[in-house]
Scaffold this motif. Structure first.
Motif, PDB file in Angstrom:
ATOM      1  N   LEU A 275       2.603   2.626  -2.628  1.00 13.44           N
ATOM      2  CA  LEU A 275       3.922   2.001  -2.503  1.00 13.44           C
ATOM      3  C   LEU A 275       4.908   2.929  -1.798  1.00 13.44           C
ATOM      4  O   LEU A 275       5.716   2.493  -0.961  1.00 13.44           O
ATOM      5  N   ILE A 276       4.847   4.208  -2.125  1.00 14.67           N
ATOM      6  CA  ILE A 276       5.740   5.178  -1.478  1.00 14.67           C
ATOM      7  C   ILE A 276       5.377   5.333  -0.004  1.00 14.67           C
ATOM      8  O   ILE A 276       6.252   5.409   0.870  1.00 14.67           O
ATOM      9  N   LYS A 277       4.083   5.349   0.280  1.00 14.62           N
ATOM     10  CA  LYS A 277       3.629   5.487   1.669  1.00 14.62           C
ATOM     11  C   LYS A 277       4.105   4.311   2.519  1.00 14.62           C
ATOM     12  O   LYS A 277       4.415   4.468   3.703  1.00 14.62           O
ATOM     13  N   ASN A 278       4.180   3.129   1.884  1.00 15.63           N
ATOM     14  CA  ASN A 278       4.583   1.924   2.608  1.00 15.63           C
ATOM     15  C   ASN A 278       6.085   1.651   2.525  1.00 15.63           C
ATOM     16  O   ASN A 278       6.553   0.616   3.003  1.00 15.63           O
ATOM     17  N   LYS A 279       6.822   2.553   1.913  1.00 19.52           N
ATOM     18  CA  LYS A 279       8.259   2.361   1.738  1.00 19.52           C
ATOM     19  C   LYS A 279       8.970   2.266   3.090  1.00 19.52           C
ATOM     20  O   LYS A 279       8.746   3.075   3.988  1.00 19.52           O
TER      21      LYS A 279
END
Length: 451
Positions: A326-330
């Motif tokens: 999720l953080i990578k795709n933020k």
């Protein structure tokens, strides 16, 4: 996306894995751990319970290229080997050929993950640093070192991976509309050890999880790379057969002679080890929400479970993997609050599902595995997996050998039980001879195995 600072409370299995994941994404990472650096001292014995690493945990370790190094030292276990009171053995495979779970040392794995996290220049590890306060509005924590010196640290977001008795979660509980439950089993556990033979070989089958089911209590044994087995006795605290009844060396010797006689020749200094090692507790912790502001709970701090499905570590590692993705795709316009909200939305129902399944599996392991009707149930289930691999998936397979949600595994398992009981009641258990009728029944129940 601007790479900024994350604070992680806890350098246990999940916290140290998360630190490496965040470091690989370029964040400045600071970790605070209340314990001393385990690389510089001995690890407390008697509380480890070897861990079962399976698909979900392996996929999370792949994010930091640590899966192969860990599996290289793990021991594959292809099934359960049940030991009856009179010493008879019964084997139940976990899945189809080639499927296994992996016995790993908790402390050994934690050490590997800490050492790996420490290789990143953007990771700072702080040991003997106890969290004493968290400010959810300022996104900060205050820690105290062994000398009583307090320091406050700020970050863009904070993750609490500090265990079942998390100080950050305790502070979160003081806010309104925080739902929390803590349920201790009337069972404790005590760790014992089977040493290897003089030549370093194993005294039991090394590729099985050994279970001594005794109804209201049980013992399990998992293999270690050095040829030893870590044994864990699970038993009520009080009652006719319980820890409170084992007060002397004679009590222990009589107890093992009565219920685990085949263990006695394998364990050296049983009575001394029994009284040296502490009695551990078994607790299930659930809470909601996991997030307040830009501070989130992860792993046992959010969802401690009993160890009877072998999924506690795997579930925590899956938390890490989901949050990392999720953080990578933020996106730049997305706030940290929104990312953390999405994380808890995806994980809470699944955490509750595996907690239920772990409690259910406790009953199965200590009691049902020795009963003829359960053995017949498992026989039919295994035949369904063998003859209809594309149409039927066991609950154990969904939980352990896939990354489908725990919630789906729970629902599918309940539907599986109805199907198998239907086949048994209607005498359709000779599956290889009645494939058409069985396939029709499978279609009729229409069990879902995809999200």
């Amino acid at each position: 996306m601007k790479k900024t600072k994350v604070i992680i409370s806890g350098a246990g299995l999940a916290g140290s894995l998360l630190a490496s994941c965040m470091a690989k994404q370029g964040f400045e990472v600071e970790v605070f751990e209340r314990r001393a650096d385990m690389r510089k001292g001995s690890v407390e014995g008697g509380r480890s319970i070897n861990l079962s690493l399976s698909n979900r945990g392996i996929k999370a370790l792949q994010k930091i290229d640590m899966a192969m190094p860990v599996l290289k030292e793990a021991i594959p276990m292809t099934g359960r080997l049940m030991h009856s009171v009179n010493g008879d053995l019964a084997y139940q495979p976990y899945g189809v050929e080639g499927q296994c779970i992996n016995s790993v040392s908790r402390s050994g794995l934690n050490l590997k993950l800490i050492e790996y996290a420490d290789t990143f220049p953007n990771v700072k590890l702080n040991f003997s640093s106890k969290v004493i306060h968290a400010d959810f509005d300022k996104t900060s924590i205050t820690v105290e070192n062994d000398n009583g010196v307090e320091e406050t640290h700020h970050a863009d977001f904070i993750v609490s991976a500090d265990g079942a008795f998390s100080p950050i979660r305790n502070l979160m509980q003081k806010y309104l509309r925080f739902n929390y439950s803590q349920n201790f089993e009337n069972y404790g556990y005590k760790e014992l050890e089977i040493q290897p033979n003089e030549d370093g070989s194993f005294k039991l089958d090394k590729n099985a999880l050994h279970i001594w089911p005794r109804g209201e209590f049980m013992m399990i044994a998992l293999p270690n790379p050095d040829g030893s087995f870590t044994c864990t006795l699970f038993m009520p605290y009080e009652g006719e057969v319980s820890f409170e009844k084992l007060m002397s060396k004679n009590d222990v010797n009589t107890f093992f002679n009565t219920y685990f006689a085949d263990i006695l020749p394998l364990v050296e200094n049983l009575e001394e080890m029994f009284f040296r090692n502490p009695i551990g507790s078994l607790v299930t912790i659930r809470c909601n929400p996991w997030v307040r502001g830009k501070i989130a709970l992860l792993g046992d701090s959010a969802h401690a479970i009993v160890p009877f499905y072998g999924q506690g570590m795997n579930a925590a590692f899956e938390d890490v993997a989901v949050l990392d993705t999720l953080i990578k795709n933020k996106k730049e316009e997305t706030t940290w609050e929104e990312v953390l909200e999405e994380y808890q939305k995806e994980r809470i129902a699944n955490a509750n599902a595996i907690a239920d399944l772990a409690l259910q599996n406790f009953i199965e392991m200590r009691d049902l595995v020795a009963k003829p009707e359960f053995l017949e149930f498992k026989r039919v289930e295994n035949l369904l997996c063998k003859y209809f691999p594309d149409k039927f998936k066991s609950q154990y397979e969904l939980v352990t050998f896939s990354d489908l949600s725990y919630s789906l595994a729970q629902k599918s398992g309940e539907a599986n039980s109805k199907l198998i009981n239907y086949l048994i009641e209607n005498q359709l258990v000779d599956i290889d001879e009645k494939k058409n009728e069985v396939e029709s029944a499978i279609q009729q129940f229409n069990i879902q195995y995809t999200e």
